[in-house]
Design a protein around this motif. Sequence first.
Motif, PDB file in Angstrom:
ATOM      1  N   GLN A   1      81.155  70.048  24.257  1.00  0.00           N
ATOM      2  CA  GLN A   1      80.498  69.772  22.828  1.00  0.00           C
ATOM      3  C   GLN A   1      81.514  69.055  21.974  1.00  0.00           C
ATOM      4  N   GLY A   2      82.601  68.482  22.388  1.00  0.00           N
ATOM      5  CA  GLY A   2      83.676  67.963  21.541  1.00  0.00           C
ATOM      6  C   GLY A   2      84.824  68.962  21.312  1.00  0.00           C
ATOM      7  N   SER A   3      85.874  68.589  20.434  1.00  0.00           N
ATOM      8  CA  SER A   3      86.762  69.376  19.971  1.00  0.00           C
ATOM      9  C   SER A   3      86.189  70.569  18.993  1.00  0.00           C
ATOM     10  N   PHE A   4      86.916  71.514  18.702  1.00  0.00           N
ATOM     11  CA  PHE A   4      86.293  72.448  17.982  1.00  0.00           C
ATOM     12  C   PHE A   4      87.436  73.320  17.164  1.00  0.00           C
ATOM     13  N   GLY A   5      87.349  73.882  16.164  1.00  0.00           N
ATOM     14  CA  GLY A   5      88.394  74.561  15.446  1.00  0.00           C
ATOM     15  C   GLY A   5      88.622  75.942  16.273  1.00  0.00           C
ATOM     16  N   THR A   6      89.983  76.129  16.556  1.00  0.00           N
ATOM     17  CA  THR A   6      90.369  77.180  17.237  1.00  0.00           C
ATOM     18  C   THR A   6      91.229  78.222  16.462  1.00  0.00           C
ATOM     19  N   LEU A   7      91.684  77.845  15.423  1.00  0.00           N
ATOM     20  CA  LEU A   7      92.350  78.634  14.612  1.00  0.00           C
ATOM     21  C   LEU A   7      91.498  79.949  14.156  1.00  0.00           C
ATOM     22  N   GLY A   8      92.241  81.214  14.197  1.00  0.00           N
ATOM     23  CA  GLY A   8      91.452  82.364  13.999  1.00  0.00           C
ATOM     24  C   GLY A   8      90.610  82.381  12.507  1.00  0.00           C
ATOM     25  N   LEU A   9      91.353  82.198  11.351  1.00  0.00           N
ATOM     26  CA  LEU A   9      90.951  81.874  10.204  1.00  0.00           C
ATOM     27  C   LEU A   9      90.686  80.361   9.860  1.00  0.00           C
ATOM     28  N   ALA A  10      89.868  79.934  10.409  1.00  0.00           N
ATOM     29  CA  ALA A  10      89.767  78.446  10.469  1.00  0.00           C
ATOM     30  C   ALA A  10      89.159  77.807   9.093  1.00  0.00           C
ATOM     31  N   GLU A  11      88.449  78.796   8.230  1.00  0.00           N
ATOM     32  CA  GLU A  11      87.930  78.235   6.963  1.00  0.00           C
ATOM     33  C   GLU A  11      89.185  78.222   6.090  1.00  0.00           C
ATOM     34  N   ASP A  12      89.627  77.190   5.421  1.00  0.00           N
ATOM     35  CA  ASP A  12      90.768  77.345   4.877  1.00  0.00           C
ATOM     36  C   ASP A  12      90.750  77.685   3.487  1.00  0.00           C
TER      37      ASP A  12
END
Lengths: 276, 738
Positions: free
Chosen positions: B394-405
């Motif tokens: 599906q393409g790259s995706f956010g992996t950060l735990g708290l991705a919404e900044d």
Amino acid sequence: MQSFNRAISGFFNLVITPFKAMDPIWSLALFSLLIGIIMLVIFRYTSDQQKIREAKSRIRAHIFELSLFKDEIGIVLSAQKNILIYNLRYIKYALKPMLFMMIPLALILIQLESWYGHRPLKPDESAIVSLKLRDNGLALSDITLTAGEGITVETPPLRIPDRNEIDWRIRALENGDQVLTFNVPGDEIRQKVIVSERGLVQVSPLASASVSGFTDTLLNPALSPLPGDSPVERISIDYPAMSIEIYKWHVHWLVIVLVLSIVFGFALKGLFGVEI
Amino acid sequence: MTSHKKFIKIAKLMPRNNLRNLPAIFVIFCALSAAFTDSAYAYIGPGAGFAFLSSFLILIVTFALAIFYLLSWPFRYALRALLRSGRRTKSSVSRVIIIGLDGMDPKLAEEFMRKGKLPNFTRLRDQGTFASLATSYPSISPVAWSSFMTGVDPSHHNIFDFITRDPCTYQPMLTSAEIGKASKVLPIGKYMIPLGKPKMKLLRKGRPFWKILGEHGIWSSVLRVPITFPPEKFNGVLLSGMCVPDLKGSQGTFAHYTTDATKNEVETGGVSRFVEIQNGVISTLLYGPDNSLVRNGKEITIPLKIKIDRGAGKALIDISGQRFELAPRKYSPWIRLAFPAGLGIKVHGICRFYINELDQGFDMYVTPINIDPENPALPISHPFVYSIYLAKLQGSFGTLGLAEDTWALNEGVIDEDAFLEQAYLLYEEREKMFFNALEKTPRGLCACVFDTTDRVQHMFFRCLDDDHPANRGKQTAKYKNVIEDLYVRMDGLIGKALEYTDDKTVLMVISDHGFTQFKRGVNLNSWLFQNGYLKLKDGGNTSGDWFENVDWDRTQAFSLGLAGIFINRKGREMKGIVEEGEDVALLKSELIRKLTELRATETGDVSIREIVDTDAASTGPYKHDAPDLLVGYNAGYRSSWTCAVGRVTERVFEDNTKHWSGDHCVDPKIVPGVIFSNRKIMKENPGLTDMAPTVMKLFGVGIPGYMKGKPLFDEMPGVPKQTGGEFGDEEKKSARAV
């Protein structure tokens, strides 16, 4: 066409000159590298890199799917179906650059064939020489062949009226550019026969032909043109095929070029930023 | 005939037949390329040639793999049955779907259902269940989700907060995971070559219920559940969620590039850099992770070049070998970055770019550099290739735990619209993953947690209260419906998920906690200082972050994070002074008495409803490492921003004026979570710890005796009652307490 051929042949001659005395594998490696780079550049600018990248990603994803969900038969079959679908798409995206590659690659391969496809005769080696007449009323019996000093004609002429052709078997005696003289009523055609034991030499089995043969001229860069009004259509010398030895294996030059150009292309694709 | 043989055959023919046949051969090859892809490569060189060759190989290999998997399936099935660790009764369901909507509030859900905004949630309520779901104490996401997955309280799973103090240094440390360098390195010149993997340890204790399900042969797909990093092995696939670090090892560090020197100060969550435009071009650097490959390695940087084209209203960004155009107020796609660490080794990350201002000067926000899921620097999934699979699919995706900044919005680096767009871009990625997981999990457990509900409510809860201090100087009317829209959007998600359910599927929509306003912060450290329990050196009245200037030799108690108060216990803390036993008990009771009487200075409101003595209230083996007192704030209050980072300020109470205006770190009774289900639950007062036993019972797996919760459902309709002993007896007998 002649000028074009001369220009390309000149370029190849220039590139090959330093390698003439070396094993042909080295010059083939260089040409493979050049082919690899040229094809990469063509591929880069004629293909839809994004779509190719996407298709490859999807193929890989579905390959991962095969092992991640191997216990679900339905998913395994669905993954297999998707791999096929994206494979076909991938091939579709590769077709357009392939078409663009064909023309330059054909010209390169033709040149390489003239250098690596055949080798000159060696001393004491024989070959068949053929002369084909035009349909101009001349009798095959009117034509004779005379050999120069370093070469001999071993057999009487074999006339094949159906094909309007005469064949002789010649044998090389000495190294050097030897000469055969065809005596045709009203004309005398001198044909060079190359006899050499070492080094790369551009030879063409179709030794001479009428300039009206465009395809022959294109496909035989080493061809000597005959005048347009010559009663002879073509003269062929059956030079032996060249094979390149790699660790006791006799390999056709095209195999080497194919493998090496793919290896170079693959190795350099990152450098050129090309998604293959 | 293989392509190779065909090629050899044609190649052998060539010298004899002369090259006059080449055009014909070309035509034949074109035709063959359409019909037999393997035959075409002889004349198409390394580009398309390789494409055809690899396509053919892929088909052959994958076909062989598929056949192998199909043929070996009965043997693998038999082997798994033999290796299963425990017996289970017949499953009453084929699939359990758990959708976690972090922070979904039951009161708001009820209100929006009453307004007719949530038809799918209403359908679930009418068909099955809608109830409050008791959360954990403290009611913080990592704590609550850990209780959800392990079925135990925090004293058993050891997660009490996002951070805790290192008892040796009093400095903060993550509660969820420990990431260190490789234990052995080979020093070569300036390089320190690691001779092994970096140390990574999940600090959460207890076993997630999907691990136990896996031991009984039940497959699980688990997506973005908090506190699953680093991922554990089990029978299924998992993508880690909250607490996955960014590439720098932090919980999210954004970058901000601006030509406005007055906007060049960011306090928390990111770094602002002043840049200059020269001849329409900005040449700067993007800062990546510290280089652990070299001795005393600094941040690895990659050049970032921005060519500004004001006429066209866009910028041309050049980074990491990629060039792309970006218009203002639009997010770039994920851009893949490769940070060169040396010796040919690159560290891969992804980030998005967002230009705030292009006309007057230049202002650009760059998201924290997420671990690249396609080339992960750290394992973020189980199996390792699962994140790669998802990224390829599906393409790259956010992996950060708290991705919404949230910090970028708090600090004013992006505005509300940019934050919302970012949150929903991430949501869409997760929605895709979730539905893919649903398709790939026809049997077993499929659990996915969506963070969007939590982050958006945190940042826009102020808009539900006109008197919120955070509304000062901010647009409120424009964002009045953001939370309602959020719930409506989640309703759409549930509607789609319902399409995947049947009679044998149980769908549960749960949240880990609810929400309330966060209007005022309480700085417990300031209160402890003012009341003589915390001492500062050199007669100071305030301290910096992380207890700078605190005199530990005279300090009895301190607060760090959001959960509560630590006693400076002798023998536990490095410079502990309070003796174990009676002294600790007396101090705790004194603090409980005084703090529950604490009233806000301006309003006179009770700011703390209750304080729980962890030792007395818990039974788990990890209670001694927890905050000694868990503080249950009243609605509208929370541990202040300054208290959470161990600072002593002049005032105990401070207005919360940040965008982060809603919270749940209060008395858990105020903020229960929610449970919706397509089945009726029988248990009264359901709680998060009931979820693990519930799912295990649904699959006929015995419930370990240490689990605190009880199954929510009674007998499933249409499923015959099992005979031969009480459900779960075997498991209870053999279950080992954590």
